[in-house]
Enzyme design. Sequence first.
Site, PDB file in Angstrom:
ATOM      1  N   GLU A 123       0.832  -1.204   0.000  1.00  0.00           N
ATOM      2  CA  GLU A 123       0.000   0.000   0.000  1.00  0.00           C
ATOM      3  C   GLU A 123       0.872   1.262   0.000  1.00  0.00           C
ATOM      4  O   GLU A 123       0.587   2.221  -0.719  1.00  0.00           O
ATOM      5  CB  GLU A 123      -0.934  -0.014   1.215  1.00  0.00           C
ATOM      6  CG  GLU A 123      -2.199   0.756   0.988  1.00  0.00           C
ATOM      7  CD  GLU A 123      -3.339   0.332   1.920  1.00  0.00           C
ATOM      8  OE1 GLU A 123      -3.152  -0.599   2.732  1.00  0.00           O
ATOM      9  OE2 GLU A 123      -4.399   0.929   1.822  1.00  0.00           O
ATOM     10  N   CYS A 134      -8.695  -1.981   3.415  1.00  0.00           N
ATOM     11  CA  CYS A 134      -8.635  -3.156   4.299  1.00  0.00           C
ATOM     12  C   CYS A 134      -9.997  -3.562   4.835  1.00  0.00           C
ATOM     13  O   CYS A 134     -10.221  -4.711   5.177  1.00  0.00           O
ATOM     14  CB  CYS A 134      -7.744  -2.883   5.500  1.00  0.00           C
ATOM     15  SG  CYS A 134      -6.126  -2.328   5.037  1.00  0.00           S
ATOM     16  N   SER A 155      -7.245   1.958  -3.015  1.00  0.00           N
ATOM     17  CA  SER A 155      -6.066   1.117  -3.202  1.00  0.00           C
ATOM     18  C   SER A 155      -6.495  -0.246  -3.744  1.00  0.00           C
ATOM     19  O   SER A 155      -7.531  -0.783  -3.347  1.00  0.00           O
ATOM     20  CB  SER A 155      -5.360   0.940  -1.854  1.00  0.00           C
ATOM     21  OG  SER A 155      -4.499  -0.173  -1.911  1.00  0.00           O
ATOM     22  N   LYS A 169     -16.029  -9.731   6.837  1.00  0.00           N
ATOM     23  CA  LYS A 169     -14.973 -10.577   6.276  1.00  0.00           C
ATOM     24  C   LYS A 169     -15.551 -11.871   5.723  1.00  0.00           C
ATOM     25  O   LYS A 169     -14.970 -12.489   4.838  1.00  0.00           O
ATOM     26  CB  LYS A 169     -13.909 -10.884   7.330  1.00  0.00           C
ATOM     27  CG  LYS A 169     -13.048  -9.684   7.683  1.00  0.00           C
ATOM     28  CD  LYS A 169     -11.951  -9.417   6.660  1.00  0.00           C
ATOM     29  CE  LYS A 169     -11.234  -8.114   6.962  1.00  0.00           C
ATOM     30  NZ  LYS A 169     -10.967  -7.289   5.799  1.00  0.00           N
ATOM     31  N   GLU A 223     -16.394 -10.824   2.418  1.00  0.00           N
ATOM     32  CA  GLU A 223     -15.185 -10.589   1.622  1.00  0.00           C
ATOM     33  C   GLU A 223     -14.588 -11.915   1.135  1.00  0.00           C
ATOM     34  O   GLU A 223     -14.219 -12.044  -0.037  1.00  0.00           O
ATOM     35  CB  GLU A 223     -14.143  -9.823   2.447  1.00  0.00           C
ATOM     36  CG  GLU A 223     -12.866  -9.531   1.667  1.00  0.00           C
ATOM     37  CD  GLU A 223     -11.732  -8.992   2.532  1.00  0.00           C
ATOM     38  OE1 GLU A 223     -11.990  -8.155   3.416  1.00  0.00           O
ATOM     39  OE2 GLU A 223     -10.582  -9.423   2.326  1.00  0.00           O
ATOM     40  N   GLU A 266     -13.939 -11.715  -6.921  1.00  0.00           N
ATOM     41  CA  GLU A 266     -12.763 -10.955  -7.374  1.00  0.00           C
ATOM     42  C   GLU A 266     -11.476 -11.438  -6.720  1.00  0.00           C
ATOM     43  O   GLU A 266     -10.374 -11.119  -7.173  1.00  0.00           O
ATOM     44  CB  GLU A 266     -12.934  -9.462  -7.041  1.00  0.00           C
ATOM     45  CG  GLU A 266     -14.028  -8.738  -7.820  1.00  0.00           C
ATOM     46  CD  GLU A 266     -15.387  -8.790  -7.120  1.00  0.00           C
ATOM     47  OE1 GLU A 266     -15.573  -9.648  -6.223  1.00  0.00           O
ATOM     48  OE2 GLU A 266     -16.269  -7.989  -7.481  1.00  0.00           O
ATOM     49  N   CYS A 284     -11.356  -1.785  13.602  1.00  0.00           N
ATOM     50  CA  CYS A 284     -11.661  -3.211  13.785  1.00  0.00           C
ATOM     51  C   CYS A 284     -11.913  -3.583  15.246  1.00  0.00           C
ATOM     52  O   CYS A 284     -12.630  -4.543  15.517  1.00  0.00           O
ATOM     53  CB  CYS A 284     -10.525  -4.066  13.252  1.00  0.00           C
ATOM     54  SG  CYS A 284     -10.048  -3.618  11.590  1.00  0.00           S
TER      55      CYS A 284
END
Lengths: 589, 165
Positions: free
Chosen positions: A280, A300, A320, A359, A362, A367, A504
Amino acid sequence: MSQITIFINDKEYKVESGQTIMQTADHLGYHIPRLCYHPKLSIEGACRVCIVEVEGVRNFVASCAYPVRDGMKIRTNTKELRQTRRDIVELILDNHPEDCHTCERNYNCELQRLAYSMGIRRRHFTGEKKHYDKDLSSEAVIRDPNKCILCGRCVRMCSEIQKVHNLTQAHRGFKTVVMPAYNMPFKESVCTACGQCINVCPTAAFLERDYTQELFEALNDKSKIKVAQFAPSVRAAIGEAFNLEPGRNMEGELVAAFRKLGFDYVFDTQFAADLTIMEEASEFLERLQSGGKLPMITSCSSAWMKCMEQFYPDLIENVSTCRSPMSMAGSLIKSYFADKIGVDPDTIYSVATMCCTAKKYEAARPELVVDGRRGVDMVVTTREMAWMIKSAGIDFLNIEKEKPDSPLGMSSGAGAIFGTTGGVMEAAIRTAYELYTGETLVDIEVEAIRGLKGVKEGKLTMDGAEIRVAVAHGLGNACQLLDIVRKEPQRYHFIEIMGCPGGCVGGGGQPYASVNAIPLDENALQKRAQALYDLDRHKTIRRSHDNPDVQKLYREFLQRPLSPVSHKYLHTHYHAKTPRGIIPRVELK
Amino acid sequence: MIDIQPEKLGELRQFITQFQGKPYFESNLIAVLHKAQALFGYLPREAMDTIAEAMNIPTAHIWGVATFYHYFNLKPIGKFVISVCLGTACYVKGAQEVLDTLRNELHIKVGETTPDMLFTLQEARCLGACGIAPVIMINDKIYGELNSKKVVDLINQMRKSAAKG
């Protein structure tokens, strides 16, 4: 604000005006029972549990919504009040399933605690129950309207703090149900999977999708190599599920518990956080030096990722391309690591323990598939892991601490602070500064971007160039910051966004608030964050690029940051997705 | 299903522009929903999505309002909307029998629409025509002094007129 005199239960007090009865009583040591109230949310006044008696007022009043006045005589605990409150809670229970012993939130349920403290020992009413289907469509968050008591905390959380506005109280009266627009399944809604509805729900109307049984099964599968990784903020919070005070770092205990549960290898997501910083920071410098799209925004947080694709597709190029640390670790486990131990990647079962419900979403993102396989096969939350540890009979608090495995287990202090708001930015600054100037940044603790302020700004000078950074946590704060970015694209160079309040550490998968705490209590969030800052301070290596295992990984496998190999395993891409999210300009009531 | 004509959605957008830039813009939501229902007979999802976009109001909020008020239809309604008066006078004069007859004849429950999209059955409180109780209202017209047979005849007439177009 002026001093006024009030009487609570015949005792005289001098208090500040301009507060509600509940706020005043809290300061004076009277905890009035409550249910729909949450200090961070607007006043709903829906549950009527917090009623008190005010002399001269005909009916009992809701203390959460009623301001104190000079000379006011308040009673909080009369016989009539106790009786009425008990009836109110009984009526709330009346159409609740009352299946406590088979409920996920048994012992962690505010309604259960309230019923007990109201003295409900036998039931006087029996009425109609609700019968709705559960919404099991999402990989992350499931919804059970039958358990809902319509306190509206989730709706307020989703719209006021997160500004996602996915939930509403639809229909009316007995038929009222909390749901997304058009009663759409969660998977097809604008839900960002942040899981904050779960955190604020007093019952089990919202839960994470539970993978614990599947995981126990997988851990017993001898044909698989079971690999664990765990997020920084899991170690800072899981102790609370074992009745410890917030802020105890349980890293060593967790590693040991993973091995006792049957994992063959235990890695640390903090290692991948260091790697994320390498990529990053390099990506940022490349954009800075070659005139790429700025401000660059971190990627993130999976709830932010989903939010960005649905609410801010115009900013996709600013984000990013780095995968989250979890997904970086996942793809390395199935490539670099599989190769190292000489096994077929398909025999590896990769499990991440995360503070996060998003998550789960995710990990399933198409992707992120590399060479036809997912990097992370399963995500469980801090809560699920705490339950598994208890259920497996592991003496978590007295267990001998252990260290994570090589080659994806060692981390710098910069990797640890990823778990709190401002941490990714601070870690990135430590590395970007050195990569850019060739000098080591001496004062590495960036105070300006620490703490729980919603939007934080900082500046640093690299070789004479001023770099302006900003940090937002919670999607509502992010929305404020991004409005500025849309208006003044030149104002910042680098932005960190975390989907949850506090970053988080306040994730949607963290332990439920304990008996005398409120969900997302700032004090607890700060203590969890402090545990991570302490971890950082006690490490000899505090900069990601100094992590010898990260250096080795680049030598042996990735070549250099942003190399084609890095791009294949550590980067991703985004698409605008529907339904499009809408953030109103004004608070809607 | 009824198709959603794009020109009607355009008319809806046009209707919203008159509130643009005025104070409390978002508070015109109910007026806009009324307009949508006037255009489509009910609130199709496409209309609510259009309103959400044009007024910058989250769809969940619109859904909350649309489901709260009984006036708003969330499903397409029939060509003939039958409201059966269940006010005191009509009730005493046999409104329940009228309602039961309609349910049997049309094979639908209150609040539903026949599959051929001809009839929607609703309940109403007093329609103000107690002198000719029991009454029903079909679209905007009142029919009084009814009994089972008269109701069935009425329905058959409606069917015939619909068949003629």
